[in-house]
Enzyme design. Structure first.
Site, PDB file in Angstrom:
ATOM      1  N   HIS A  57       0.830  -1.204   0.000  1.00 31.26           N
ATOM      2  CA  HIS A  57       0.000   0.000   0.000  1.00 31.26           C
ATOM      3  C   HIS A  57       0.863   1.253   0.000  1.00 31.26           C
ATOM      4  CE1 HIS A  57      -3.373   2.624   0.757  1.00 31.26           C
ATOM      5  NE2 HIS A  57      -2.817   3.067   1.876  1.00 31.26           N
ATOM      6  N   GLU A  63     -11.045   1.527   2.701  1.00 27.74           N
ATOM      7  CA  GLU A  63      -9.738   0.964   3.020  1.00 27.74           C
ATOM      8  C   GLU A  63      -9.960  -0.386   3.685  1.00 27.74           C
ATOM      9  OE1 GLU A  63      -7.061   3.513   5.125  1.00 27.74           O
ATOM     10  OE2 GLU A  63      -6.679   4.728   3.339  1.00 27.74           O
ATOM     11  N   GLU A  72      -9.122  -3.085   5.943  1.00 27.01           N
ATOM     12  CA  GLU A  72      -8.281  -3.188   7.129  1.00 27.01           C
ATOM     13  C   GLU A  72      -8.843  -4.237   8.094  1.00 27.01           C
ATOM     14  OE1 GLU A  72      -6.958   0.299   9.107  1.00 27.01           O
ATOM     15  OE2 GLU A  72      -7.192   1.609   7.357  1.00 27.01           O
ATOM     16  N   ASP A 106     -11.893   1.644   6.931  1.00 27.41           N
ATOM     17  CA  ASP A 106     -11.525   2.997   7.350  1.00 27.41           C
ATOM     18  C   ASP A 106     -11.780   3.938   6.164  1.00 27.41           C
ATOM     19  OD1 ASP A 106     -10.623   4.976   8.977  1.00 27.41           O
ATOM     20  OD2 ASP A 106      -8.497   4.590   8.662  1.00 27.41           O
ATOM     21  N   GLN A 120      -7.984  14.435   1.446  1.00 28.51           N
ATOM     22  CA  GLN A 120      -6.736  13.949   2.026  1.00 28.51           C
ATOM     23  C   GLN A 120      -5.511  14.540   1.323  1.00 28.51           C
ATOM     24  OE1 GLN A 120      -6.401   9.712   1.878  1.00 28.51           O
ATOM     25  NE2 GLN A 120      -4.540   9.628   3.100  1.00 28.51           N
TER      26      GLN A 120
END
Length: 426
Positions: free
Chosen positions: A142, A207, A209, A241, A248
């Site tokens: 990632h 995301e 996770e 997430d 961002q």
């Protein structure tokens, strides 16, 4: 204390489908609202939910040192704070009660009516009251795939191979599976513009996770050694997430993500204990640089957990867009907890520790659309013929996870979240 609950030959008198995530060897813990509007702590075998508060009141945990109200609460925090000996004793006792050969509850119709629920009779809640939420950044693939985090032109930022990087996110916006979220707004710098605008994110992303949940671990100033860290980890959940990539990109430097991350993080409602995952231990990636002593661990500290992500557009079939595995995470949970506390930071019962996006070695195992679509340049195709660069309004993102070995499957169920349009006041 032996892990009797993990006996692979044990079967239950409750019905369990062959491919169920929740055989009697799993025994997860969660919190649910019953058909009588009572919140209780429970577990699950197959498609049957089990009220542990009622089991305790009826005397099925006699001989285990438990407070009278330990399961009559709206979170697992106090139970988790009791420590590993209690977790293991309770889990072993549940396995005994629901063993196919045990008739103590099986033949007690009145007790079964009080204790057992169909899944459509309950409503899952957030399993713990989360005081703090830390999101790590522990997948090398990632990191290499997402230059959005790296403005200095190197393949890996200089400190990445030396310590588990992380940021603190917002516990107030952690939600259980099934709760929808709204498309966030924030400052965005349009391409070629000299100043930002306030706008709805056009690049909402998932995301992939996992997260571990801790017990009370240390006093202020006391580090947790890596080799002791697992004593303070209760179990794991799936975690989405949610991220807004355009917000961002503008806010990321110098302090990292803020509004782009804290609008929502969704978790699966059943916590799978480390004890249940014990048969699925495996080695993670080998360190590529020498580690400082406090980060060194021995033995298999990762787990072979298969993961997948699906997107379901409104009114259409789900499309699986990514398959990965928890074992790809470079920094294991023991290293993460040791690093988190090396400065003396105290860890409490119910704290949530996200793994960071889990991406594998190839494109099909990327843990975000940012990677899968190469920052939106190569959209992924849905079964209904539409394309996705990022998540659209009314899409539902579904993450699943399970372990499987020698005929035993231990799963996490799923975390499913629908993205609604920007919030408007009614």
């Amino acid at each position: 204390m032996p892990l009797n609950a993990n006996n692979p030959d044990r079967t239950s008198w409750l019905h369990v489908d062959k491919n169920s995530d929740f055989p009697i060897q799993n025994i997860p813990f969660g919190v649910f609202l019953t058909r009588n509007d009572i919140i209780t702590i429970g577990t699950r075998i197959g498609d049957t939910a089990i009220d542990l508060g009622a089991l305790h009141q009826l005397g099925y945990f006699d001989g285990i040192a438990l407070t009278d109200d330990i399961f009559l609460q709206d979170s697992l925090n106090d139970f988790i704070a009791d420590g590993r000996k209690t977790w293991r004793s309770v889990r072993n006792r549940i396995a005994e009660i629901f063993d196919a050969e045990n008739t103590s509850l099986k033949n007690n119709v009145k007790h079964k009516e009080i204790v057992l629920f169909r899944l459509d009779e309950i409503e899952m809640q957030l399993p713990v009251e989360i005081g703090d939420y830390t999101s790590f950044y522990s997948s090398m693939a990632h990191e290499k795939n997402t230059e959005i985090y790296n403005s200095i032109g190197e393949e890996l930022i200089p400190n990445w191979l030396h310590m588990p990087l992380a940021h603190h996110s917002r516990s107030s916006s952690v939600i259980p599976s099934g709760i929808p979220v709204h498309r966030p707004k924030g400052q965005i710098l349009p391409k070629g513009a000299g100043k930002p605008t306030l706008d709805a994110s056009k690049a909402v992303d998932f995301e992939l996770e996992m997260a571990f949940i801790t017990t009370d671990a240390n006093d202020l100033g006391e580090p947790i050694p890596a080799e002791e860290a697992e004593e303070y980890i209760f179990g794991l959940v799936l975690l989405n997430d949610w991220s807004a990539r355009d917000i961002q990109k503008w806010e990321n430097l110098p302090l990292g993500p803020f509004l782009s991350k804290n609008f929502a993080s969704a978790v699966s409602p059943w916590i799978i204990t480390l004890d249940a995952l014990e048969p699925f231990r495996t080695n993670g990636p080998k360190p590529e640089k020498p580690l400082l002593p406090y980060l060194k661990t021995k033995g298999a500290k990762s787990f072979d957990i298969n993961l997948e992500v699906g997107i379901q557009p409104k009114g259409a079939k789900e499309t699986i867009i990514s398959t990965s595995n928890f074992k790809h995470v470079y920094w294991n949970m023991s290293q993460q907890l040791a690093h988190h506390t090396i400065n003396g930071c105290p860890i409490n019962s119910g704290d949530l520790m996200g793994s960071g996006t889990i991406s594998g070695p190839n494109c099909s195992s990327c843990g975000s659309l940012l990677e899968l679509t190469q920052k939106g340049e190569k959209p992924v195709m849905m079964k209904d013929g539409t394309e996705r660069k990022f998540i659209k309004d009314n899409d539902t993102v579904i993450i699943r996870g399970y372990c499987e070995k020698d005929g035993t499957r231990i799963g996490f169920g799923e975390v499913s979240t629908k993205l609604l349009p920007v919030y408007t006041k009614k």
